[in-house]
Design a protein around this motif. Structure first.
Motif, PDB file in Angstrom:
ATOM      1  N   GLY A  80       0.818  -1.209   0.000  1.00  0.00           N
ATOM      2  CA  GLY A  80       0.000   0.000   0.000  1.00  0.00           C
ATOM      3  C   GLY A  80       0.848   1.253   0.000  1.00  0.00           C
ATOM      4  O   GLY A  80       0.511   2.246  -0.680  1.00  0.00           O
ATOM      5  N   ASP A  81       1.962   1.241   0.720  1.00  0.00           N
ATOM      6  CA  ASP A  81       2.874   2.392   0.744  1.00  0.00           C
ATOM      7  C   ASP A  81       3.489   2.619  -0.637  1.00  0.00           C
ATOM      8  O   ASP A  81       3.658   3.764  -1.079  1.00  0.00           O
ATOM      9  CB  ASP A  81       3.977   2.177   1.778  1.00  0.00           C
ATOM     10  N   ILE A  82       3.829   1.527  -1.314  1.00  0.00           N
ATOM     11  CA  ILE A  82       4.388   1.638  -2.668  1.00  0.00           C
ATOM     12  C   ILE A  82       3.364   2.239  -3.625  1.00  0.00           C
ATOM     13  O   ILE A  82       3.685   3.121  -4.436  1.00  0.00           O
ATOM     14  CB  ILE A  82       4.837   0.252  -3.176  1.00  0.00           C
ATOM     15  N   MET A  83       2.120   1.777  -3.516  1.00  0.00           N
ATOM     16  CA  MET A  83       1.060   2.293  -4.394  1.00  0.00           C
ATOM     17  C   MET A  83       0.765   3.756  -4.083  1.00  0.00           C
ATOM     18  O   MET A  83       0.474   4.541  -4.981  1.00  0.00           O
ATOM     19  CB  MET A  83      -0.201   1.440  -4.243  1.00  0.00           C
ATOM     20  N   ARG A  84       0.833   4.129  -2.806  1.00  0.00           N
ATOM     21  CA  ARG A  84       0.611   5.526  -2.426  1.00  0.00           C
ATOM     22  C   ARG A  84       1.699   6.425  -3.046  1.00  0.00           C
ATOM     23  O   ARG A  84       1.405   7.506  -3.546  1.00  0.00           O
ATOM     24  CB  ARG A  84       0.605   5.677  -0.907  1.00  0.00           C
ATOM     25  N   LYS A  85       2.926   5.955  -2.994  1.00  0.00           N
ATOM     26  CA  LYS A  85       4.031   6.723  -3.573  1.00  0.00           C
ATOM     27  C   LYS A  85       3.837   6.881  -5.073  1.00  0.00           C
ATOM     28  O   LYS A  85       4.063   7.961  -5.629  1.00  0.00           O
ATOM     29  CB  LYS A  85       5.360   6.021  -3.283  1.00  0.00           C
ATOM     30  N   ILE A  92      -0.124   6.510 -11.060  1.00  0.00           N
ATOM     31  CA  ILE A  92      -1.423   5.838 -11.049  1.00  0.00           C
ATOM     32  C   ILE A  92      -2.474   6.800 -10.505  1.00  0.00           C
ATOM     33  O   ILE A  92      -2.145   7.792  -9.844  1.00  0.00           O
ATOM     34  CB  ILE A  92      -1.411   4.553 -10.182  1.00  0.00           C
ATOM     35  N   SER A  93      -3.731   6.499 -10.782  1.00  0.00           N
ATOM     36  CA  SER A  93      -4.832   7.337 -10.303  1.00  0.00           C
ATOM     37  C   SER A  93      -5.176   6.977  -8.865  1.00  0.00           C
ATOM     38  O   SER A  93      -4.743   5.948  -8.332  1.00  0.00           O
ATOM     39  CB  SER A  93      -6.066   7.135 -11.186  1.00  0.00           C
ATOM     40  N   ARG A  94      -5.981   7.833  -8.229  1.00  0.00           N
ATOM     41  CA  ARG A  94      -6.431   7.551  -6.862  1.00  0.00           C
ATOM     42  C   ARG A  94      -7.292   6.281  -6.830  1.00  0.00           C
ATOM     43  O   ARG A  94      -7.228   5.507  -5.872  1.00  0.00           O
ATOM     44  CB  ARG A  94      -7.218   8.742  -6.319  1.00  0.00           C
ATOM     45  N   LEU A  95      -8.083   6.086  -7.876  1.00  0.00           N
ATOM     46  CA  LEU A  95      -8.915   4.890  -7.936  1.00  0.00           C
ATOM     47  C   LEU A  95      -8.053   3.630  -7.975  1.00  0.00           C
ATOM     48  O   LEU A  95      -8.342   2.644  -7.278  1.00  0.00           O
ATOM     49  CB  LEU A  95      -9.825   4.937  -9.168  1.00  0.00           C
ATOM     50  N   MET A  96      -6.988   3.656  -8.781  1.00  0.00           N
ATOM     51  CA  MET A  96      -6.095   2.505  -8.857  1.00  0.00           C
ATOM     52  C   MET A  96      -5.409   2.256  -7.515  1.00  0.00           C
ATOM     53  O   MET A  96      -5.204   1.112  -7.112  1.00  0.00           O
ATOM     54  CB  MET A  96      -5.045   2.739  -9.945  1.00  0.00           C
ATOM     55  N   TYR A  97      -5.073   3.336  -6.827  1.00  0.00           N
ATOM     56  CA  TYR A  97      -4.473   3.199  -5.499  1.00  0.00           C
ATOM     57  C   TYR A  97      -5.439   2.523  -4.531  1.00  0.00           C
ATOM     58  O   TYR A  97      -5.066   1.588  -3.809  1.00  0.00           O
ATOM     59  CB  TYR A  97      -4.074   4.576  -4.961  1.00  0.00           C
TER      60      TYR A  97
END
Length: 233
Positions: A80-85, A92-97
């Motif tokens: 999740g931290d990687i996706m947030r970064k 990536i978009s907020r939806l993808m996150y």
């Protein structure tokens, strides 16, 4: 000691046979197997009962998913931290996150399912209108959607378990991994087949449709959904 164990097993067996989920499943299955019973209830009562049963199973899946995720919490938080970064860097978009970050992904999956079901109910009702069905009722068609979609929701349970017990060795072999994912996907296919079967069965009985119109009433939301995806792509 044996008597205490026997009493515990009897108590556990009784709880398994008589609880909210078991009773709700039995009531829902009765609607599926005996669609004529729906006509004995008002549309409001039918929708209320099917919605309540569906919500109980949604809650059960949320708790089940959340509990399973706790066993892999360190990995999920790191991912999740990687996706947030990646989101903050605009990759990536907020939806993808949110689709990939715990626990937002659970809320998003269940929320999207409910939104899709309501939209499917509205589209199927529109199909009833196009076919000129005199007995059409939005509350009943939405209740049918909730009732039949329970089997798709139930397919999520074994899928979640299987996806969380994949051995590392399986991930290194592409052919075996694809075969495993195909096996997992079969649970969803079975759920979808049951959903379609009971939807069509109930639609035929409740709205006095023939098989062709009942099938199109079921398929119309999917046709429209995939058409939108194809056009958007």
């Amino acid at each position: 000691m044996i008597n205490q164990l026997s009493k515990f097993l009897q108590y556990s067996s009784g709880k398994l046979r008589n609880n909210i989920l078991t009773n709700g499943f039995k009531e829902n299955l009765n609607y599926n197997l005996k669609p004529e019973s729906v006509l004995k209830e008002t549309p409001t009562d039918f929708l209320r009962k099917t919605r309540q049963i569906h919500l109980w199973f949604l809650l059960a899946y949320f708790l089940f998913n959340f509990t399973i995720s706790l066993f892999n919490l360190d990995y999920l938080l790191t991912y999740g931290d990687i996706m947030r970064k990646n989101m903050e860097e605009g990759r990536i978009s907020r939806l993808m996150y949110m689709l990939n970050a715990f626990p937002y992904n659970i809320f998003l999956i269940l929320g999207s399912l409910v939104v899709f079901e309501i939209c499917a109910g509205a589209i199927s009702y529109f199909a009833l209108y196009i076919f000129g069905e005199k007995e059409r009722s939005f509350k009943r068609i939405l209740g049918i959607v909730f009732s039949s979609n329970l089997y798709v929701l139930l397919s999520f349970f074994p899928i979640l378990i299987l996806l969380n017990i994949i051995p590392p060795s399986l991930k290194r072999d592409m052919f075996t991994m694809v075969a495993f994912l195909g096996f997992v996907f079969m649970f969803f296919v079975v759920g979808l087949i049951l959903q379609a079967t009971f939807f069509i069965r109930m639609s035929k009985q409740i709205f006095q449709q023939n098989y062709g119109r009942a099938f199109l009433t079921w398929a119309f939301p999917l046709i429209l959904f995939f058409s939108i995806i194809w056009i958007s792509g």
